[in-house]
Motif scaffolding. Sequence first.
Motif, PDB file in Angstrom:
ATOM      1  N   ASP A  26       8.729   1.549 -21.722  1.00 56.43           N
ATOM      2  CA  ASP A  26       7.524   2.068 -21.090  1.00 56.43           C
ATOM      3  C   ASP A  26       7.785   2.703 -19.730  1.00 56.43           C
ATOM      4  O   ASP A  26       7.039   3.563 -19.281  1.00 56.43           O
ATOM      5  N   GLN A  27       8.820   2.235 -19.028  1.00 61.20           N
ATOM      6  CA  GLN A  27       9.106   2.676 -17.674  1.00 61.20           C
ATOM      7  C   GLN A  27      10.602   2.893 -17.496  1.00 61.20           C
ATOM      8  O   GLN A  27      11.417   2.151 -18.062  1.00 61.20           O
ATOM      9  N   HIS A 129       4.501  -4.366 -10.895  1.00 65.36           N
ATOM     10  CA  HIS A 129       4.245  -3.513 -12.065  1.00 65.36           C
ATOM     11  C   HIS A 129       5.228  -3.807 -13.193  1.00 65.36           C
ATOM     12  O   HIS A 129       5.547  -2.924 -14.006  1.00 65.36           O
ATOM     13  N   TYR A 131       8.529  -4.906 -13.186  1.00 70.91           N
ATOM     14  CA  TYR A 131       9.985  -4.758 -13.062  1.00 70.91           C
ATOM     15  C   TYR A 131      10.658  -6.071 -12.673  1.00 70.91           C
ATOM     16  O   TYR A 131      10.120  -6.852 -11.872  1.00 70.91           O
ATOM     17  N   PRO A 192      12.035  -3.397 -17.824  1.00 65.17           N
ATOM     18  CA  PRO A 192      12.504  -2.372 -16.894  1.00 65.17           C
ATOM     19  C   PRO A 192      13.082  -3.056 -15.657  1.00 65.17           C
ATOM     20  O   PRO A 192      12.557  -4.080 -15.203  1.00 65.17           O
ATOM     21  N   VAL A 325       8.013   6.821 -11.446  1.00 64.83           N
ATOM     22  CA  VAL A 325       7.672   5.763 -12.403  1.00 64.83           C
ATOM     23  C   VAL A 325       6.169   5.611 -12.575  1.00 64.83           C
ATOM     24  O   VAL A 325       5.704   4.773 -13.356  1.00 64.83           O
TER      25      VAL A 325
END
Length: 435
Positions: A26-27, A129, A131, A192, A325
């Motif tokens: 997704d990232q 977010h 990570y 991520p 990102v």
Amino acid sequence: MRKLFVLSLSVVLAAMAIASPLRAADQPNVVILLSDDQRWDDYSFLGHEAIQTPNIDRLAKGSLVYERGYVPTSLCRPSLASLFTGQYPHQNGIVGNDPRENKRTNEGRQVLVERFMKNPRLAEILGKHGYVSFQSGKWWEGHNSSGGFTEGMSHGDVKKGGRHGDVGLTIGRKTMQPVIDFIDKSVEADKPFFLWYAPMMPHLPHNPPEHILKKYTAEGRSINVAKYYAMCDWWDETCGVVLDHLDKKKVADNTIVIYLCDNGWIQRSDEGGGAVGGPRGKRSVYDGGTRTPIMIRWPGHVKPRTDKTDLASSIDVVPTILDAVGIETDYHFPGVNLLDRAEVTSRKAIFGEIYAHDIPNYHHPELGLFYRWVIDGEWKLIVPTGQEEGEYGPMKPALFHVGSDPEEEKNVIADHPEIAEKLQKELDAWWNPKT
């Protein structure tokens, strides 16, 4: 009826996406490769006659390269703090390496760490977010968690050798395993990740492996210079380990790699460099102290090219990453997105500030301020405060045309007073400590 069904289904899917944990696909991952004490052109891809940097050359070939990159200040801790917070030193309060009072105690250093933690911090923002993140190498701000890292190597306890990285300083020089393990674990967990790879290289001590030193030992070349050259080669070798492992784990195409250096270095032939790295290197206001290539690689998203004209600053790294990102925050970052050509070309100038090594008072950064500088196009104005004795820059205001005089040897302020006046106004509009 069909419209209603599609609408309802889309709402359900959106809710599921919000509820489900973030997956690596997704990232993009983020990796920062941060050199430590290296002159801006001490790379083979920038034409150095002896130093070999094949791995960084390979990175440059696949990157957007800003040859005219800069850090706002040419000393380790404030340079790293500005990179990590996206704020200038006078904004984030980290203007030197150590507090002037109680500099070797946890109590003295904790005051600065607490000040640092009041700023936006890249790892913390990314962590909010989804990570995971890992700190390795140089880290001045206490325990790695102070930056918002989910994992890291540095404990920051002065009583156990903490100051600028402690255990983290084994990375690169003694082992690469913690970095490899973190990448492996993140990929396996499908998360991520953000990797801070900042070993104390090619920083002193210049003690490269013998097999690398042999490559640079030559008749007529000082052993001190040979050791520094070998350290640059060794640093490049470790960068290759990181880049190769991204390839091995098949995540290189989904990883933003950013490369830069914390400050410059000019190796003298008659000594190891001391704490300065030559009179115009580390800690100086000259390009030998403040300039660095800044590179961004993101396959399929960033077209590789070399920009020899536009200006870039380490202050731009945080907003560049967050824009890439897709993360929005309420923080005001003074930098620009280096992937947005319109933003880069429309910016008039970049700025910087040079301070004393020890911080007199982080509430009043002007008390330790030696110089402010501004670059607009190919013109550079340096304005001293008079608090420094001239070791790291000029005693009086100086104007240089860095396009034709890259080593800043000819002060032409008397010949171009109108340009100096224009740049002075830009500098004061950016930050005037007297107002």
